[in-house]
Structure formats: structure tokens, C-alpha cells
Design a protein around this motif. Sequence first.
Motif, short mmCIF file in Angstrom:
data_model
loop_
_atom_site.label_atom_id
_atom_site.label_comp_id
_atom_site.label_asym_id
_atom_site.label_seq_id
_atom_site.Cartn_x
_atom_site.Cartn_y
_atom_site.Cartn_z
N GLU A 293 0.83 -1.21 0.00
CA GLU A 293 0.00 0.00 0.00
C GLU A 293 0.86 1.26 0.00
OE1 GLU A 293 -2.51 -0.40 3.38
OE2 GLU A 293 -3.65 -2.10 2.54
N ASP B 65 2.32 1.47 -3.43
CA ASP B 65 1.33 1.25 -4.48
C ASP B 65 1.88 0.31 -5.56
OD1 ASP B 65 -1.10 1.50 -5.77
OD2 ASP B 65 -0.51 3.30 -6.88
N ASP B 66 2.33 -0.87 -5.11
CA ASP B 66 2.94 -1.81 -6.05
C ASP B 66 1.88 -2.77 -6.60
OD1 ASP B 66 5.49 -2.75 -7.26
OD2 ASP B 66 4.85 -4.61 -6.34
N GLU B 67 1.55 -2.58 -7.85
CA GLU B 67 0.48 -3.35 -8.48
C GLU B 67 0.85 -4.81 -8.68
OE1 GLU B 67 1.09 -2.77 -13.22
OE2 GLU B 67 0.27 -1.03 -12.17
N LEU C 64 0.60 -6.74 -5.34
CA LEU C 64 -0.81 -6.72 -4.97
C LEU C 64 -1.56 -7.89 -5.57
CD1 LEU C 64 -3.15 -5.21 -3.58
CD2 LEU C 64 -3.45 -3.92 -5.71
N ARG C 65 -1.18 -8.31 -6.77
CA ARG C 65 -1.85 -9.42 -7.44
C ARG C 65 -1.77 -10.72 -6.64
NH1 ARG C 65 1.21 -9.68 -13.00
NH2 ARG C 65 1.47 -7.45 -13.37
N TYR D 65 7.22 -4.27 -15.40
CA TYR D 65 5.84 -3.80 -15.42
C TYR D 65 5.80 -2.28 -15.33
CZ TYR D 65 6.51 -3.89 -10.27
OH TYR D 65 6.98 -3.72 -9.00
N GLU D 66 4.61 -1.72 -15.24
CA GLU D 66 4.40 -0.26 -15.23
C GLU D 66 5.07 0.40 -16.44
OE1 GLU D 66 3.67 0.81 -10.55
OE2 GLU D 66 5.74 0.88 -11.26
#
Length: 361
Positions: free
Chosen positions: A94, A97-99, A102-103, A150-151
Motif C-alpha cells: 500500500e 502502491d505496487d500493483e 498486490l496481485r 511492469y508499469e
Amino acid sequence: MSGAILDQRIHNELKAAASDGIVSGRLPASQQIDQQTRLFHETFGVDIEGNVEFEIDAQLELLPESLRSQVRTLTADQIASLSTRADHLRAFVERFDDELLLRYLIAPVANGEKGALVKTDGRIGLRKDLVIDFGRYVHDVHGLENGEVYENGKSQALLGALYMPKNQSRLLDGLRKALSPLKKNIDAELPTAIFWVIPDSELWGRTSLVRDLINGIRAALKDSLGSSPEIIAVAPCPQDEPRDRLIKRARHLLDAGFSRVILGPYQPKHECFEVLLIPGVFGAATYQWVVPSADRYNVPLGFLTQSRAKLQRMAGFTQSTLAASLHAAGRGNGNTPDERRFRFEDAAVAEFVFLDRYIAP
């Protein structure tokens, strides 16, 4: 490992059973009860995912089935109430903000759901609230040698300590790539310091690989920009830690190649965070995830990044950590022994206000 876990509630159950004539024998009922409570012990084993199974001594078989069931239920409730080491991987995800991480996070155990249950064979199973599907994460994200990118190419997944050889290579390659546009821009604003916020671990960095990475960062900066700012270690220390221990820790980090060391208390949820930040340019962050079945072993999970949003969050985290600083240590750069002497003094937090400009969008 074993130990008595029957509490007063079980003692009361046995007492009630004695008064009903369930427990019988030559000894007075009160002595029978004390003898039984001393005999019941539990043993347990832990599997690779952190799940625990308890087995109560065979002495429990001396009791009638109805009472055995009550004892197992009470034991399960007692075990489930024991405190466990907090895991703040969710807070790490959080915060930055690591997407990708989070997966793979697992939904927490629902409120009211028991963490320990009695199985049909009489064993007691203790279910650990797993935070991440680690096996799937490793297979999906690190199945390829370099970790998932990613990103939009701005971030790359990391597994393992930043200073380990493969991660060193990836970090330095990513840093050179991030520095390339600055090399062509003579008006680019360069940070005056690099920060490495290290996790709260006595064993962190006890290897020459830390110095190798610090030297590699300095060389990359000098090659691209012509100079290298100081590299500051931000390290944890309890407020009541003896001064001699603080000095020993500071000297160790200076010997590892850091320009200065800043010491201060960490928030509990940040003790396993690690952030290496070249403000506004590049950074790396990991969480020292504790292997569920062995609390002594950490597996760093995280990312490398040149994402603007992530770098802003990392600058904010670094600044908030520095705000609690208590002590600073360093060595002079002069030619005489007195000029190069070790210094240990109060931290001057105001000198890091320049991080403000790396936090604002």
C-alpha cells in the motif's frame, strides 16, 4: 517442541467430570485432576507454508470421549489466541502502491473464523494467515531469470537482497538507464544525497557485497554525471539502546562504504522495509518477508523503479523515517588524523528538507 497448554478452563472441566463420577480411581478426585492436567502436553510441527499441526499426548486417551472432545476444543481455542509475529507486507504494498505484489496478496482470514480447529483424527490444526501466495508469485514473476518488468517498463520485480550479485547487476543496469537522459541535460537538477534505509536486522549487510554495490553506484553516478553525492545509511535504533552499541553499528556501516550514518527509531510496521533511493532518478525497495515456517529467515520481495509516482512515495517514506532521527555518525575527509576522526553526534533533521521537492507531484 512440547509444553503444557491446559489452562484453568480444562482444569474446571476435569473437576466437573470428577463430581459426575466420570473420573474415578483410588486417588481423591482433586489429586486425579492435578495429575491429569500435568500429564497433558502438546507437540507440533510446521509445514513449508507455515501451517501447524498439534498433537496432544496419548495420555488424553485416558479420558472418556466426551471429555476428550472438550479438552481438544479448549486447547484449540487457547492455541489460536496466542500472538504471532506481525506481517506488514500489505502495508509495504500500500505504501508504495505496487500493483505487481498486490496481485499475489491473499485475502486475510475473515473475522470470527478460528485459526485453530480440531480435526477428525483428534489433531489440532493451526492455520496461519498467509499474506502472499509465495509459490505462485515466484513461478509467475521470477520464472524468467530477470524478474517481470511492469508499469510500462518503469519497474522490475526483485527477489532477494539488493546487494546479491544478480540483483546488483540489475540495479546498476537500471540506474545507468535512468541516468542516461540526465547525462544529456546539463541543466538537470541532481540530488545532493543518496539514501539507503536499511531494515531492522542485526545480520543485514554483514558482507563485502554491500561495499561492492555502494562502489558500483558511485562509479555509475560519476561516469554519467561527473561526480557522486554522499551515500547515507539510515539505520534503526531503539531510543534506549546503549551508546556503545550505537557507535559499533555506525562504525560497521561506515566501514561498509557509507559516507554517513543516521540512526533513529522505526515504526513497528516499517521495521522490515528497505529503500535505496537516488531522489528523483531511481530507486529500489524491498520487504523482508518472514518465511512462515521459520521466523529467523527473511526473503526480500520488492522492485527496482524509475516510476515518478513510486519515487515520490519512496522520498516521502525516507523523509518520514529521517524525521525521527536521533544520532548521526561520520568521518572527516581531511589529511590529518584529527580531520578524519570518527564523529558521533545529534542528528540535524533540518538538513534533509530538500527531499520536499521530490515528494510533491
